[in-house]
Design an enzyme around this catalytic site. Structure first.
Site, PDB file in Angstrom:
ATOM      1  N   GLU A  13       0.822  -1.215   0.000  1.00 41.81           N
ATOM      2  CA  GLU A  13       0.000   0.000   0.000  1.00 41.81           C
ATOM      3  C   GLU A  13       0.859   1.269   0.000  1.00 41.81           C
ATOM      4  OE1 GLU A  13      -4.094  -1.473   2.144  1.00 41.81           O
ATOM      5  OE2 GLU A  13      -2.350  -1.274   3.418  1.00 41.81           O
ATOM      6  N   ASP A 193     -12.190  -5.478  -3.024  1.00 42.88           N
ATOM      7  CA  ASP A 193     -13.087  -6.641  -2.951  1.00 42.88           C
ATOM      8  C   ASP A 193     -14.401  -6.190  -2.344  1.00 42.88           C
ATOM      9  OD1 ASP A 193     -11.077  -6.697  -0.439  1.00 42.88           O
ATOM     10  OD2 ASP A 193     -13.059  -7.329   0.190  1.00 42.88           O
TER      11      ASP A 193
HETATM   12  N1  ADE Z   1      -9.111  -4.665   3.370  1.00 48.41           N
HETATM   13  C1  ADE Z   1      -9.400  -4.929   2.077  1.00 48.41           C
HETATM   14  N2  ADE Z   1     -10.485  -5.703   1.973  1.00 48.41           N
HETATM   15  C2  ADE Z   1     -10.902  -5.949   3.241  1.00 48.41           C
HETATM   16  C3  ADE Z   1     -11.943  -6.711   3.786  1.00 48.41           C
HETATM   17  N3  ADE Z   1     -12.779  -7.383   3.001  1.00 48.41           N
HETATM   18  N4  ADE Z   1     -12.066  -6.766   5.137  1.00 48.41           N
HETATM   19  C4  ADE Z   1     -11.203  -6.102   5.918  1.00 48.41           C
HETATM   20  N5  ADE Z   1     -10.173  -5.372   5.449  1.00 48.41           N
HETATM   21  C5  ADE Z   1     -10.033  -5.294   4.125  1.00 48.41           C
END
Ligand code: ADE
Length: 225
Positions: A13, A193
């Site tokens: 990141e 996601d």
């Molecule tokens: N960072 C990126 N995706 C995530 C997720 N689904 N849950 C927690 N932190 C995250």
């Protein structure tokens, strides 16, 4: 603002930010490496805090104590929690909170605040940069917890309780530490996601693309604020 702190959880990141900033002075303090650069007449201090809230709170405090930043930007990826938010969109925090703690423990006892407001000007600048870059962005609540959310049932329960736009594992702690230090902050996250049953697979596919996109946005923000 003269000194800007940037915190990300994972090396990926911060990789693109560090690449653009070039060779940095590195100071090792309390287990964290702080990368210090001059960039467009400002001092940028970036650090990889590690995953989850304890790491994020500690890193924010050490950065605040040692570098006196004028603001902190928390950057990285997040899971989408609103049906309008798609993978690779940006979510800009209006406020942050832990989704896995009864907020009465924070509101009934010190610090007597459980939802930490992001700085309005930093939100405005983040939004403007996204617009200029032609990237879809949303302002909204970001919630954080000690788990990677990749489960439809857990996602639905967090949505019901908190109606967030995104979920991650650090923003609430950065906001909490900034609140205690009276430091303006914003969390700017690119969606990797949808925090659902396919979340882990999507994360693996989109994490690097999402991290690069948000890194470009955050660096542009530092030129304006
Ligand atoms: N960072 C990126 N995706 C995530 C997720 N689904 N849950 C927690 N932190 C995250």
């Amino acid at each position: 603002m003269n000194t800007i702190g940037i915190i990300g959880a994972m090396p990926s990141e911060l990789a693109d930010i560090r690449k653009t900033l070039g060779e940095a002075e590195v100071r090792h303090i309390s287990g964290f490496d702080f990368y210090i650069n001059s960039f467009n007449g400002k001092t940028i201090v970036n650090a990889c805090c590690g995953i989850a809230k304890v790491n994020a709170a500690l890193c924010t405090q050490v950065l605040a104590d040692n570098f006196s930043p004028d603001c902190i930007i928390n950057t990285g990826v997040a899971g989408g929690m609103n049906s309008n938010v798609k993978v690779c969109d940006i979510v800009i925090s209006t406020e942050v909170l832990p989704h896995d703690l009864d907020l009465r423990f924070l509101t009934d006892y010190p610090p007597h605040c459980g939802i930490f407001k992001a700085d309005k000007e930093l939100i405005r600048v983040a939004e403007k940069v996204c617009r200029d870059f032609g990237v879809d962005s949303f302002r909204g609540r970001i919630v954080s917890g000690e788990a990677f959310v990749s489960d439809n049932t857990l996602k639905a329960s967090i949505q019901l309780s908190w109606t967030p736009y995104a979920v991650d594992m650090e923003s609430a702690a950065v906001g909490h530490a900034c609140y205690l230090n009276k430091l303006p902050f914003v969390s700017v996250r690119c969606i990797s996601d949808n925090a659902d049953d396919e979340g882990a697979m999507s994360f693996d596919e989109f994490e690097k693309i999402a991290a690069k996109r948000v890194a470009d946005i955050v660096l542009k923000m530092t030129e304006i604020i």
